[in-house]
Write a protein that holds these residues in place. Structure first.
Motif, PDB file in Angstrom:
ATOM      1  N   LEU A  51       6.760   2.756  16.594  1.00  0.00           N
ATOM      2  CA  LEU A  51       7.481   3.916  16.062  1.00  0.00           C
ATOM      3  C   LEU A  51       8.988   3.769  16.239  1.00  0.00           C
ATOM      4  O   LEU A  51       9.758   4.376  15.527  1.00  0.00           O
ATOM      5  N   PHE A  52       9.386   2.961  17.230  1.00  0.00           N
ATOM      6  CA  PHE A  52      10.814   2.865  17.542  1.00  0.00           C
ATOM      7  C   PHE A  52      11.226   1.393  17.663  1.00  0.00           C
ATOM      8  O   PHE A  52      10.432   0.550  18.062  1.00  0.00           O
ATOM      9  N   ILE A  53      12.468   1.134  17.334  1.00  0.00           N
ATOM     10  CA  ILE A  53      13.027  -0.208  17.459  1.00  0.00           C
ATOM     11  C   ILE A  53      14.029  -0.175  18.609  1.00  0.00           C
ATOM     12  O   ILE A  53      14.822   0.775  18.722  1.00  0.00           O
ATOM     13  N   LEU A  54      13.975  -1.200  19.467  1.00  0.00           N
ATOM     14  CA  LEU A  54      14.778  -1.182  20.694  1.00  0.00           C
ATOM     15  C   LEU A  54      16.268  -1.341  20.437  1.00  0.00           C
ATOM     16  O   LEU A  54      16.673  -2.087  19.568  1.00  0.00           O
ATOM     17  N   ASP A  55      17.060  -0.630  21.253  1.00  0.00           N
ATOM     18  CA  ASP A  55      18.509  -0.722  21.115  1.00  0.00           C
ATOM     19  C   ASP A  55      19.244  -0.887  22.427  1.00  0.00           C
ATOM     20  O   ASP A  55      20.468  -0.826  22.435  1.00  0.00           O
ATOM     21  N   ALA A  56      18.545  -1.010  23.553  1.00  0.00           N
ATOM     22  CA  ALA A  56      19.249  -1.069  24.830  1.00  0.00           C
ATOM     23  C   ALA A  56      20.280  -2.186  24.792  1.00  0.00           C
ATOM     24  O   ALA A  56      19.981  -3.305  24.395  1.00  0.00           O
ATOM     25  N   GLY A  57      21.519  -1.856  25.182  1.00  0.00           N
ATOM     26  CA  GLY A  57      22.578  -2.852  25.206  1.00  0.00           C
ATOM     27  C   GLY A  57      23.257  -3.058  23.866  1.00  0.00           C
ATOM     28  O   GLY A  57      24.248  -3.765  23.782  1.00  0.00           O
ATOM     29  N   THR A  58      22.728  -2.429  22.813  1.00  0.00           N
ATOM     30  CA  THR A  58      23.359  -2.566  21.506  1.00  0.00           C
ATOM     31  C   THR A  58      24.498  -1.554  21.410  1.00  0.00           C
ATOM     32  O   THR A  58      24.386  -0.451  21.922  1.00  0.00           O
ATOM     33  N   SER A  59      25.561  -1.925  20.748  1.00  0.00           N
ATOM     34  CA  SER A  59      26.608  -0.931  20.528  1.00  0.00           C
ATOM     35  C   SER A  59      26.351  -0.291  19.170  1.00  0.00           C
ATOM     36  O   SER A  59      25.722  -0.876  18.295  1.00  0.00           O
TER      37      SER A  59
END
Lengths: 232, 299
Positions: free
Chosen positions: B285-293
């Motif tokens: 359901l979700f795509i990871l973004d940790a550390g992404t600006s």
């Protein structure tokens, strides 16, 4: 229709499997609404008896307030309690918001006027001469009041049923002040709202059936008590 | 009945025979007193209030993340699912400790005003324009979300708006603004309810609406709605975790908020998010973004 039938079947499955999440919701529901009803009873019956027997200036104003409280919209109560319990609010230091205590508080504010109003009506039905007679026989005012309430105990059970019904069926206020937190402040009504919001209509119907069974069980118990003790 | 003496006799008689109201009443009084004294289960020091959007809660994601977090942390998370608008309002008053929300523009206002100490991207997916299968406004072939809204406003089809200041509602309003249209009239209706209820209304009325992907996936079996437009850059739905500045408020549990925020960005939580929904819907359901600006994502 099939959906409703499946919901009923699911309700009984959940009950017989002693589903742990359901048991927790049931326990919170009973604890919160039961406590709220008891507290309302402790405050409402004496107050109702007093208002029903004692004539004093300002009595009609007091009656109007109680009668308005009987019809107070629960969301208004919820909003008021929430603002009071905010960290920045006047009762913020209690740290009650999003705990069962906040829900007990809200449900008590909803059930208390109902029980007071019904108690008042129940006591008013008793022959006023009884109280006079008891006072004449040397009873203290408190003794006389207790005796009048004792005499009105059967209609008072109706007051308890109405108060409990008002408390347990409430959803808007407990959602606002309890937050519907799983395992802590989730009760049958808020769980039903959540499940129908998620589109889990089967579970929502199952929870509704369980809520109805719970209310039905309590009311049947109280009614049996009431009818068995009816003076013939 | 009229004779008081009868009453007295009846009263004494019934006291003996019947249950005594006052005896029960007194027992209740003692029980309630004891409960009130012993069971003081009010909020604990370790409680952390997480104000969040309904989509993270309704999708079941928090039911996975919170128990996992609590198993490794001293803090307890109390999720309050209220919608992004209200969650941000709670933060402004210091009524929450940490937020998981999805309205970047409104979030940045709080970051600038200093209420929020740190804002980190957690994950994203896309909003979807959904509508009736026959698609009278031809949204499916629209080149962009703004074009799709323009097309909808030019047909006779209803559009159901959340109308509740949630993240999805804020997104919808921003899209109308980008399209240069002020939505009004009888074909634009506000449900004022959560995403699930709004989707159901749209389905019953054969109307268009804007939804987050997760809620749509979870409900689509019971809906007569087709996904028509998504994966458009302008429909990016970014979820961020916001930590409150503890120095600004007396009672905010900023240590607990920080702990949960760091957990959401940790590989442990990100792995759970990455696989969430795969078993049930066949896709995450979700795509990871940790550390992404954010600039990387929007570009």
């Amino acid at each position: 229709m099939e959906l409703i039938w499946n919901g009923i079947v699911q309700a009984f499955k959940l009950i017989f499997h002693l589903d742990s999440e359901l048991m927790n919701i049931l326990w919170v529901t009973i604890r919160v609404s039961g406590t709220a009803t008891l507290v309302s009873l402790l405050l409402g019956v004496p107050l109702g008896a007093l208002l029903g027997t004692w004539r004093f200036p300002g009595r009609s104003a007091a009656l109007s307030i109680i009668h308005t409280g009987m019809g107070a919209p629960p969301v208004v109560v919820g909003l008021f309690v929430m603002i009071m319990l905010w960290r920045s609010g006047p009762l913020g230091g209690l740290n009650f918001l999003y705990t069962p205590w906040a829900m007990i508080l809200a449900q008590t504010i909803i059930a208390f006027p109902i029980i007071t109003g019904f108690s008042m009506a129940a006591v008013a039905q008793i022959d006023p001469q009884l109280r006079q007679q008891l006072l004449g026989l040397g009873a203290s005012r408190i003794q006389a009041l207790r005796a009048v309430v004792q005499e009105a105990r059967l209609p008072l059970l109706t007051a308890i049923m109405a108060g409990f019904g008002g408390a347990i069926s409430e959803v808007g206020a407990v959602m606002m002040v309890g937050g519907n937190i799983k395992g802590e402040t989730r009760v049958l009504t808020t769980a039903t709202v959540l499940e129908s919001g998620k589109g889990e209509f089967g579970t929502a119907i199952a929870l509704s059936v369980i809520l109805l069974l719970l209310v039905f069980g309590v009311i049947v118990g109280l009614t049996v008590l009431q009818q068995r003790n009816r003076i013939t | 009945m009229g004779n008081p003496a009868d009453n007295i006799i009846r009263f004494r008689d019934s006291t003996v025979r019947d249950f005594t109201f006052w005896r029960i009443f007194d027992i209740f009084a003692i029980v309630v007193g004891l409960v009130a004294i012993t069971a003081c289960g009010s909020a604990r020091e370790t409680d952390v209030i997480l104000a969040t959007t309904t989509s993270t809660n309704d999708s079941g994601l928090l039911d996975v993340l919170i128990p996992d977090f609590e198993s490794i942390s001293e803090f307890n998370i109390k999720p309050i699912a209220v919608g992004t608008g209200k969650a941000l309002a709670m933060a402004e008053r210091g009524e929450a400790d940490v937020l998981l929300v999805h309205a970047p523009t409104a979030e940045k206002v709080l970051v600038e005003s200093g209420v929020i100490k740190r804002r980190s991207l957690v994950m994203h997916n896309f909003f979807q324009v959904v509508g009736p299968e026959n698609d009278p406004a031809h949204v499916a072939i629209a080149v962009s979300a703004t074009n799709a809204l323009k097309a909808i406003s030019e047909t006779d089809t209803l559009f159901i708006s959340r109308g509740d200041d949630s993240g999805t509602h804020k997104m919808e309003l921003a899209l109308w603004q980008a399209a240069g249209i002020t939505p009004k009239g009888s074909r634009y209706q506000e449900s004022g309810q959560g995403m699930g209820a709004t989707l159901r209304i749209a389905s019953e009325k054969s109307a268009y609406t804007l939804t987050d992907y997760g809620t749509y996936l979870a409900l689509k079996e019971n809906l007569d709605l087709t996904p028509l437009l998504g994966e458009d850059r302008s429909l990016l739905n970014i979820y961020s975790v916001l930590e409150l500045d503890g120095d600004r408020f007396n009672n905010v549990n900023s240590a607990g908020g920080k702990d949960f925020a760091e957990y959401l960005l940790s590989p442990r939580a990100q792995r759970l998010i990455e696989t969430f929904g795969v078993d049930k819907y066949g896709e995450p359901l979700f795509i990871l973004d940790a550390g992404t600006s954010e600039s990387e994502l929007v570009r």
